[in-house]
Scaffold this motif. Structure first.
Motif, PDB file in Angstrom:
ATOM      1  N   CYS A  78      15.096  22.990 -10.853  1.00  0.00           N
ATOM      2  CA  CYS A  78      15.256  24.036  -9.838  1.00  0.00           C
ATOM      3  C   CYS A  78      14.118  23.988  -8.827  1.00  0.00           C
ATOM      4  O   CYS A  78      14.320  24.239  -7.634  1.00  0.00           O
ATOM      5  CB  CYS A  78      15.309  25.410 -10.500  1.00  0.00           C
ATOM      6  SG  CYS A  78      16.751  25.646 -11.569  1.00  0.00           S
ATOM      7  N   ARG A  79      12.919  23.654  -9.306  1.00  0.00           N
ATOM      8  CA  ARG A  79      11.789  23.569  -8.384  1.00  0.00           C
ATOM      9  C   ARG A  79      11.975  22.428  -7.390  1.00  0.00           C
ATOM     10  O   ARG A  79      11.655  22.561  -6.207  1.00  0.00           O
ATOM     11  CB  ARG A  79      10.491  23.398  -9.177  1.00  0.00           C
ATOM     12  CG  ARG A  79       9.869  24.733  -9.573  1.00  0.00           C
ATOM     13  CD  ARG A  79       8.733  24.555 -10.540  1.00  0.00           C
ATOM     14  NE  ARG A  79       9.219  24.698 -11.909  1.00  0.00           N
ATOM     15  CZ  ARG A  79       8.522  24.365 -12.975  1.00  0.00           C
ATOM     16  NH1 ARG A  79       7.324  23.833 -12.837  1.00  0.00           N
ATOM     17  NH2 ARG A  79       9.019  24.545 -14.175  1.00  0.00           N
ATOM     18  N   ARG A  80      12.495  21.310  -7.856  1.00  0.00           N
ATOM     19  CA  ARG A  80      12.754  20.200  -6.930  1.00  0.00           C
ATOM     20  C   ARG A  80      13.798  20.593  -5.889  1.00  0.00           C
ATOM     21  O   ARG A  80      13.698  20.210  -4.717  1.00  0.00           O
ATOM     22  CB  ARG A  80      13.197  18.967  -7.715  1.00  0.00           C
ATOM     23  CG  ARG A  80      12.049  18.211  -8.381  1.00  0.00           C
ATOM     24  CD  ARG A  80      12.523  16.894  -8.960  1.00  0.00           C
ATOM     25  NE  ARG A  80      13.305  17.109 -10.169  1.00  0.00           N
ATOM     26  CZ  ARG A  80      12.793  17.122 -11.394  1.00  0.00           C
ATOM     27  NH1 ARG A  80      11.494  16.943 -11.560  1.00  0.00           N
ATOM     28  NH2 ARG A  80      13.567  17.318 -12.445  1.00  0.00           N
ATOM     29  N   LEU A  81      14.800  21.357  -6.312  1.00  0.00           N
ATOM     30  CA  LEU A  81      15.818  21.846  -5.381  1.00  0.00           C
ATOM     31  C   LEU A  81      15.191  22.719  -4.300  1.00  0.00           C
ATOM     32  O   LEU A  81      15.453  22.537  -3.097  1.00  0.00           O
ATOM     33  CB  LEU A  81      16.873  22.645  -6.161  1.00  0.00           C
ATOM     34  CG  LEU A  81      17.793  23.569  -5.357  1.00  0.00           C
ATOM     35  CD1 LEU A  81      18.651  22.768  -4.398  1.00  0.00           C
ATOM     36  CD2 LEU A  81      18.655  24.417  -6.293  1.00  0.00           C
ATOM     37  N   ILE A  82      14.348  23.664  -4.700  1.00  0.00           N
ATOM     38  CA  ILE A  82      13.735  24.574  -3.732  1.00  0.00           C
ATOM     39  C   ILE A  82      12.770  23.825  -2.820  1.00  0.00           C
ATOM     40  O   ILE A  82      12.686  24.104  -1.616  1.00  0.00           O
ATOM     41  CB  ILE A  82      13.027  25.727  -4.472  1.00  0.00           C
ATOM     42  CG1 ILE A  82      14.044  26.511  -5.320  1.00  0.00           C
ATOM     43  CG2 ILE A  82      12.347  26.668  -3.483  1.00  0.00           C
ATOM     44  CD1 ILE A  82      13.414  27.525  -6.253  1.00  0.00           C
ATOM     45  N   LEU A  83      12.046  22.853  -3.366  1.00  0.00           N
ATOM     46  CA  LEU A  83      11.152  22.037  -2.538  1.00  0.00           C
ATOM     47  C   LEU A  83      11.936  21.288  -1.468  1.00  0.00           C
ATOM     48  O   LEU A  83      11.512  21.200  -0.306  1.00  0.00           O
ATOM     49  CB  LEU A  83      10.381  21.047  -3.411  1.00  0.00           C
ATOM     50  CG  LEU A  83       9.279  21.622  -4.308  1.00  0.00           C
ATOM     51  CD1 LEU A  83       8.723  20.534  -5.223  1.00  0.00           C
ATOM     52  CD2 LEU A  83       8.165  22.232  -3.476  1.00  0.00           C
ATOM     53  N   GLY A 143      16.474  29.179   0.029  1.00  0.00           N
ATOM     54  CA  GLY A 143      15.486  28.604  -0.876  1.00  0.00           C
ATOM     55  C   GLY A 143      14.637  29.679  -1.526  1.00  0.00           C
ATOM     56  O   GLY A 143      14.361  29.639  -2.733  1.00  0.00           O
ATOM     57  N   LEU A 144      14.231  30.669  -0.727  1.00  0.00           N
ATOM     58  CA  LEU A 144      13.446  31.777  -1.270  1.00  0.00           C
ATOM     59  C   LEU A 144      14.269  32.581  -2.273  1.00  0.00           C
ATOM     60  O   LEU A 144      13.752  33.016  -3.317  1.00  0.00           O
ATOM     61  CB  LEU A 144      12.976  32.673  -0.121  1.00  0.00           C
ATOM     62  CG  LEU A 144      11.900  33.718  -0.435  1.00  0.00           C
ATOM     63  CD1 LEU A 144      10.652  33.065  -1.013  1.00  0.00           C
ATOM     64  CD2 LEU A 144      11.557  34.516   0.820  1.00  0.00           C
ATOM     65  N   ALA A 145      15.559  32.761  -1.986  1.00  0.00           N
ATOM     66  CA  ALA A 145      16.435  33.495  -2.907  1.00  0.00           C
ATOM     67  C   ALA A 145      16.589  32.761  -4.235  1.00  0.00           C
ATOM     68  O   ALA A 145      16.647  33.392  -5.300  1.00  0.00           O
ATOM     69  CB  ALA A 145      17.805  33.710  -2.265  1.00  0.00           C
ATOM     70  N   LEU A 146      16.652  31.432  -4.186  1.00  0.00           N
ATOM     71  CA  LEU A 146      16.787  30.653  -5.420  1.00  0.00           C
ATOM     72  C   LEU A 146      15.560  30.787  -6.312  1.00  0.00           C
ATOM     73  O   LEU A 146      15.632  30.519  -7.517  1.00  0.00           O
ATOM     74  CB  LEU A 146      17.026  29.179  -5.079  1.00  0.00           C
ATOM     75  CG  LEU A 146      18.375  28.849  -4.432  1.00  0.00           C
ATOM     76  CD1 LEU A 146      18.398  27.410  -3.943  1.00  0.00           C
ATOM     77  CD2 LEU A 146      19.527  29.107  -5.393  1.00  0.00           C
ATOM     78  N   PRO A 160      22.480  25.137 -10.845  1.00  0.00           N
ATOM     79  CA  PRO A 160      21.635  24.649  -9.745  1.00  0.00           C
ATOM     80  C   PRO A 160      22.226  23.446  -9.021  1.00  0.00           C
ATOM     81  O   PRO A 160      21.925  23.226  -7.844  1.00  0.00           O
ATOM     82  CB  PRO A 160      20.318  24.292 -10.443  1.00  0.00           C
ATOM     83  CG  PRO A 160      20.695  24.047 -11.871  1.00  0.00           C
ATOM     84  CD  PRO A 160      21.817  24.994 -12.154  1.00  0.00           C
ATOM     85  N   ALA A 161      23.076  22.664  -9.709  1.00  0.00           N
ATOM     86  CA  ALA A 161      23.681  21.497  -9.056  1.00  0.00           C
ATOM     87  C   ALA A 161      24.552  21.923  -7.879  1.00  0.00           C
ATOM     88  O   ALA A 161      24.604  21.235  -6.849  1.00  0.00           O
ATOM     89  CB  ALA A 161      24.506  20.698 -10.065  1.00  0.00           C
TER      90      ALA A 161
END
Length: 535
Positions: A78-83, A143-146, A160-161
């Motif tokens: 999830c962190r990679r997604l938000i990044l 991204g902030l919401a995630l 998350p996918a």
């Protein structure tokens, strides 16, 4: 079925009734039986303590959010997604604001870059608008919401996918939309320039964000839905409806089309960007300061007042247009009623940081969020007054309106998003921001730049409106008198863009591994090491 203006108003009324039904349901399910103790929900969901919390410069505070069982609420995938989302949103910010600066310069340097159609003011300004609204604000706030939704609900992000696919599609759609506008292929409506064929993919991307966030909220591990959750869940219901209805091809024509156009254009700020921005501020202000908001009851009154009053505000942009007077009057009344939710937010948020000026001075992320929240109050008050016919007759069709739009979309929403990213990024990577001086430079460049920008457009626009209403003055005079103020707009805009580049450089630096690391914790670096075989 003929979709008339009356139908639109009826739909808006039905939406208000649905909101009322949800309110009754919430009361019956004890969601509205709240006390001031519920304001501490964000502290209970994540065991972090009620202390000054600024991970932007403190390595020991860059740990990942931990649930009650000790598990990371935002695991490595999830962190990679938000990044990825924050990185691409920053790219759109830099590109979009550069387009905006060029468009601003062309207002007082009309012969500059006029060699081809894609470089004309009309296309560059439309590209700027869509890149910052969808590429920067919508993507960045998602991204902030995630990060925020799992944190306040004390549970990991579900599916998350889907969100990752949504992020890819939204980036591609934003790029395709900018290309289409540059070639002259548009729907020809302000805030709705991107062709509807591409809008289909934007709508799909939003749904791919909304589904994981809704499922995550459904599996929450806290009994009470903190006010941030209400704002976020509301936005995720409202925006898909707004976007789809406004972009259905060949459904709205003539005056009806203009009505739907401004119903959407105003609501995309008030029922999409505003709840995401206010909701984020309701989390970030008390979280960074380490103290709960002043009145939790008032915070929920503010949310429900926004839900009930905002949906018909945008029609005041058509004062004097070929639409029924009662429709415009209804919009004016709704605009004045917006004082209720705005005052509720102001009473809750402003005393919190004004009573903790030491924290305000020490934390630049807090400064961004606090000033952003303050600008929400200013923009909303200004907008309600601007809806009055006496004031609207002066400011309509002037640069004053442009200044007002940026007060809301930039000084409010973008400032809150800057503060949110400055707070969240170190907790995603386990490192502080590597270039502290760039954070300071970013702050002062955008604050000073926006002040020059806003004051120039407000004064110039007001004088422009007065000149246009004076029958003794030539129309060209109303245009010529704005040139010094348009120059001021470009000066302020240049400083803002420089600030964006400082922000982007810092973003690149932290993504490539610069910045002091924390000594322990379950951050992205530690999680990846632990996942390697044999270690």
């Amino acid at each position: 079925m003929v979709f008339t203006i009356g139908t639109l108003v009826l739909v808006s009324f039905a939406v208000s009734l649905v909101a009322l039904v949800v309110l009754i349901w919430a009361i019956s399910r004890s969601q509205m039986r709240f006390t001031q103790a519920d304001a501490r929900t964000i502290f209970e969901a994540e065991e972090r303590g009620e202390v000054l919390d600024d991970p932007s410069t403190r390595p020991e505070q860059t740990d990942s959010p931990q649930g009650r069982g000790g598990d990371s609420l935002v695991p490595a995938n999830c962190r990679r997604l938000i990044l990825f989302i924050f990185a691409t949103a920053t790219l759109w910010l830099v590109v979009g604001s550069t387009y905006g600066l060029i468009a601003s310069l062309k207002l007082h340097l009309p012969d500059w870059l006029n060699g081809s159609a894609p470089l004309t003011f009309g296309r560059m300004r439309a590209i700027h608008l869509n890149l910052v609204i969808y590429g920067w604000l919508s993507l960045g706030l998602m991204g902030l919401a995630l990060w925020l939704i799992p944190t306040i609900f004390a549970t990991q992000l579900r599916l998350p996918a889907l969100a990752f696919v949504g992020a890819i599609i939204l980036n591609l759609a934003v790029g395709a939309g900018a290309w289409a506008i540059s070639t002259g292929w548009t729907d020809g409506l302000e805030w709705l320039e991107i062709p509807w064929q591409i809008d289909i993919f934007i709508a799909l991307a939003v749904f791919l964000f909304v589904i994981p966030l809704m499922v995550t909220a459904w599996h929450r591990q806290v009994k009470h839905i903190y006010v941030t959750g209400w704002y976020y869940l509301g936005a995720m219901v409202w925006f898909p409806v707004l976007f789809i209805v406004a972009n259905i091809p060949n459904l709205h024509v003539g005056a009806q089309q203009a009505t739907v156009n401004w119903w959407f254009a105003h609501n995309v700020l008030g029922l999409w960007l505003t709840p995401l921005g206010v909701g984020a501020a309701y989390y970030l202000l008390p979280r960074i300061i380490g103290k709960p908001i002043y009145s939790y009851s008032l915070s929920l009154v503010g949310f429900w007042a926004l839900a009930l009053f905002y949906s018909q505000v945008g029609i005041h942009h058509l004062i004097g247009g070929p639409v029924p007077t009662w429709v415009v009057t209804l919009s004016v009344v709704q605009s004045i009623m917006m004082f209720v939710p705005v005052i509720a937010v102001a009473i809750n948020q402003h005393p919190l940081w004004l009573g903790n000026l030491g924290a305000f001075r020490a934390s630049i992320p807090l400064r961004f969020v606090a000033i952003g929240a303050l600008m929400y109050t200013a923009a909303s008050f200004q907008g309600s007054l601007e809806a009055l016919r006496a004031m609207n007759s002066i400011t309509h069709f002037t640069h004053y309106t442009v200044g007002h739009a940026h007060l809301g979309a930039y000084a409010f929403v973008t400032f809150v998003l800057f503060g949110g990213i400055y707070y969240v990024m170190p907790r995603l990577v386990g490192r502080v921001w590597p270039l502290a001086s760039f954070i300071v430079a970013h702050w002062w460049l955008v604050v000073v730049g926006f002040t020059i920008y806003f004051v120039s457009l407000t004064l110039g626009g007001w004088l422009q409106g007065q000149a246009m209403l004076d029958p003794a003055r030539d129309w060209m005079e109303s245009m010529e008198l704005t040139i010094p103020y348009l120059t001021g707009r470009s000066v302020g805009g240049s400083l803002m863009v420089l600030g964006h580049f400082a922000f982007a450089v810092n973003m690149v630096a932290i993504l490539v591994g610069r910045g002091a690391e924390r000594k322990a914790g379950s951050g992205l670096l530690e999680a990846e090491v632990a996942a390697r075989p044999g270690q």
